[in-house]
Design a protein around this motif. Structure first.
Motif, mmCIF file in Angstrom:
data_model
loop_
_atom_site.group_PDB
_atom_site.id
_atom_site.type_symbol
_atom_site.label_atom_id
_atom_site.label_comp_id
_atom_site.label_asym_id
_atom_site.label_seq_id
_atom_site.Cartn_x
_atom_site.Cartn_y
_atom_site.Cartn_z
ATOM 1 N N THR A 139 -43.167 25.953 -8.449
ATOM 2 C CA THR A 139 -44.562 25.831 -7.639
ATOM 3 C C THR A 139 -44.877 24.575 -7.167
ATOM 4 O O THR A 139 -45.961 24.283 -6.334
ATOM 5 C CB THR A 139 -45.665 26.470 -8.318
ATOM 6 N N HIS A 140 -44.414 23.585 -7.719
ATOM 7 C CA HIS A 140 -44.648 21.935 -7.427
ATOM 8 C C HIS A 140 -43.397 21.228 -7.227
ATOM 9 O O HIS A 140 -42.873 20.467 -7.690
ATOM 10 C CB HIS A 140 -45.302 21.341 -8.168
ATOM 11 N N THR A 141 -42.846 21.632 -5.899
ATOM 12 C CA THR A 141 -41.618 21.067 -5.609
ATOM 13 C C THR A 141 -41.543 19.753 -5.349
ATOM 14 O O THR A 141 -40.325 18.970 -5.491
ATOM 15 C CB THR A 141 -40.881 22.008 -4.265
ATOM 16 N N ASP A 142 -42.561 19.222 -5.004
ATOM 17 C CA ASP A 142 -42.526 17.575 -4.666
ATOM 18 C C ASP A 142 -42.667 16.719 -5.731
ATOM 19 O O ASP A 142 -42.613 15.614 -5.758
ATOM 20 C CB ASP A 142 -43.604 17.376 -3.641
ATOM 21 N N ASN A 143 -43.161 17.462 -7.227
ATOM 22 C CA ASN A 143 -43.319 16.744 -8.277
ATOM 23 C C ASN A 143 -42.023 16.613 -9.245
ATOM 24 O O ASN A 143 -41.563 17.734 -9.343
ATOM 25 C CB ASN A 143 -44.535 17.089 -8.978
ATOM 26 N N THR A 156 -48.970 21.219 -32.575
ATOM 27 C CA THR A 156 -48.750 20.809 -30.878
ATOM 28 C C THR A 156 -47.915 20.058 -30.562
ATOM 29 O O THR A 156 -47.403 18.793 -31.318
ATOM 30 C CB THR A 156 -50.211 20.119 -30.715
ATOM 31 N N HIS A 157 -47.232 20.416 -29.593
ATOM 32 C CA HIS A 157 -46.096 19.642 -29.251
ATOM 33 C C HIS A 157 -46.384 19.009 -27.731
ATOM 34 O O HIS A 157 -47.080 19.503 -26.738
ATOM 35 C CB HIS A 157 -44.696 20.500 -28.737
ATOM 36 N N ILE A 158 -46.018 17.797 -27.508
ATOM 37 C CA ILE A 158 -46.189 16.944 -26.312
ATOM 38 C C ILE A 158 -44.729 16.710 -26.010
ATOM 39 O O ILE A 158 -43.758 16.257 -26.350
ATOM 40 C CB ILE A 158 -46.861 15.686 -26.515
ATOM 41 N N VAL A 159 -44.403 17.303 -24.659
ATOM 42 C CA VAL A 159 -42.954 17.443 -24.106
ATOM 43 C C VAL A 159 -42.956 16.870 -22.856
ATOM 44 O O VAL A 159 -43.590 17.554 -21.840
ATOM 45 C CB VAL A 159 -42.477 18.776 -24.139
ATOM 46 N N PRO A 160 -42.189 15.878 -22.358
ATOM 47 C CA PRO A 160 -42.182 15.548 -21.111
ATOM 48 C C PRO A 160 -40.975 15.889 -20.329
ATOM 49 O O PRO A 160 -39.948 16.102 -21.231
ATOM 50 C CB PRO A 160 -41.902 13.794 -21.358
ATOM 51 N N TYR A 161 -41.081 16.033 -19.108
ATOM 52 C CA TYR A 161 -39.862 16.678 -18.449
ATOM 53 C C TYR A 161 -39.692 15.808 -16.961
ATOM 54 O O TYR A 161 -40.485 15.509 -16.363
ATOM 55 C CB TYR A 161 -40.145 18.227 -17.985
ATOM 56 N N HIS A 162 -38.449 15.630 -16.833
ATOM 57 C CA HIS A 162 -38.009 15.097 -15.320
ATOM 58 C C HIS A 162 -37.197 15.725 -14.871
ATOM 59 O O HIS A 162 -36.014 16.095 -15.115
ATOM 60 C CB HIS A 162 -37.682 13.792 -15.725
ATOM 61 N N ASN A 163 -37.377 16.321 -13.578
ATOM 62 C CA ASN A 163 -36.611 17.213 -12.669
ATOM 63 C C ASN A 163 -36.115 18.555 -13.522
ATOM 64 O O ASN A 163 -34.968 18.922 -13.485
ATOM 65 C CB ASN A 163 -35.497 16.263 -12.169
ATOM 66 N N GLY A 164 -37.257 18.985 -14.248
ATOM 67 C CA GLY A 164 -36.885 20.130 -15.183
ATOM 68 C C GLY A 164 -36.175 19.997 -16.403
ATOM 69 O O GLY A 164 -35.819 21.027 -16.882
ATOM 70 N N ARG A 165 -35.699 18.771 -16.711
ATOM 71 C CA ARG A 165 -34.895 18.476 -17.893
ATOM 72 C C ARG A 165 -36.080 17.833 -18.965
ATOM 73 O O ARG A 165 -36.651 16.847 -18.502
ATOM 74 C CB ARG A 165 -33.833 17.696 -17.683
#
Length: 323
Positions: A139-143, A156-165
């Motif tokens: 839904t946010h293809t530009d981000n 509670t988990h804090i999970v960063p993603y870059h390009n869906g990974r």
């Protein structure tokens, strides 16, 4: 017609499951519940049939957020697969969630249970945050980057993603969730009004019905001191005879109403508790835990780089292993 796909969000408090492409999954408690004065036990989808939730003994397949009691979990799955969902494992593909960075031994047990005990056609395991990041990417293809804060029942988990990974090095866990809020609410009500230390189920409903996250804590605090109606509320506790579920007593409720027999239920007053209890998600140090901001922005907590640096400096991402 496409293949049958069953999606299960297997949480430590509730199980949300449904068939693709349904958008309204069914929700069941992930418990085995037994009233202390009865021999019958209520499993999964049967828990709503229990008339007396006072002083119940609850068995959960999870311990500290990890699935360890496979016998109890299989009993719960059997009750859900057989009656409400009518699952035929042999021709069903299964998508199921697990905690981020789950232990390999638990993953092996997953595979054994799904294929050897049930015989599902295929299995895809992932974390709930991964599914959320996938939807965000669609839904946010530009981000390119997103940060998922997944607040569950036990942690509670804090999970960063870059390009869906998923960026494994930046993934962090805080041992604070809905269970801790419920326990804190039990202690506050028991200390100030009535002993509810053994009424986990009732307190969990109180938390879900009246607690909220304040956007202006100090202002809400001032309103609570003045006993402002916007903060102060009365809650009618269930007696499991005529009232099987507690509810908020509104100012215009008729005590003689058949729908809300308030004259037969015990009432407690809640004000500060409504917004101070959820604050432990943002200030877990109040109960001896790290806070979300500390983990996000303190390099000493996650290693050399902070989560924002990992997310927004592409040159740093190469130094981390992406799941």
């Amino acid at each position: 017609m496409g293949e049958k796909v069953l999606i299960i969000d297997n949480g430590s408090h509730t199980i949300k499951c449904g068939w693709r492409p349904d958008k309204s999954p069914e929700t069941f408690y992930n418990w085995i519940m037994r009233p202390k004065d009865r021999r019958r036990q209520f499993v999964g989808s049967e828990i709503d049939k229990c008339q007396d939730m006072s002083n119940v003994h609850v068995t959960s397949p999870f311990q500290k957020g990890y699935l360890l009691n496979w016998t109890a979990q299989k009993t719960i799955w059997d009750s859900i697969f057989n009656d409400p969902l009518k699952v035929s494992p042999g021709d069903t593909n299964l998508i199921v969630t697990e905690p981020p960075l789950n232990f390999s031994a638990i993953r092996d047990a997953w595979d054994e249970m799904i294929f050897e005990e049930y015989g599902f056609k295929s299995l895809f395991r992932c974390s709930a945050s991964t599914l959320t990041a996938f939807h965000y990417k669609q839904t946010h293809t530009d981000n390119q980057c997103c940060l998922i804060v997944d607040a569950g029942h036990a942690f509670t988990h804090i999970v960063p993603y870059h390009n869906g990974r998923q960026i494994v090095a930046g993934t962090k866990r805080i041992s604070v969730g809905g269970k801790h809020m419920c326990n804190l609410l039990k202690e506050l009500i028991s200390y100030r009004q009535i002993n509810l230390l053994e009424e986990t189920y009732a307190c969990n409903l109180i938390k879900e019905d009246v607690c909220f996250v304040s956007t202006s804590f100090n202002e809400e605090l001032d309103l609570a001191k003045k006993k402002d109606p916007s903060v102060l509320c009365e809650y009618v506790l269930p007696d499991f005879v005529s009232i099987h579920r507690g509810y908020v007593k509104l100012p215009g409720d008729d005590p003689d109403s058949d729908k809300k027999p308030t004259d037969q239920g015990q009432t407690i007053r809640l004000s500060l508790e409504r917004f101070t209890v959820p604050e432990i998600l943002f200030n877990p140090s109040d109960i001896g835990r790290f806070t979300v901001p500390e983990i996000l922005f303190n390099p000493s907590d996650i290693g050399r780089f902070t989560v924002p640096e990992i997310l927004f400096n592409p040159s740093d991402i190469g130094r981390f292993h992406c799941a």
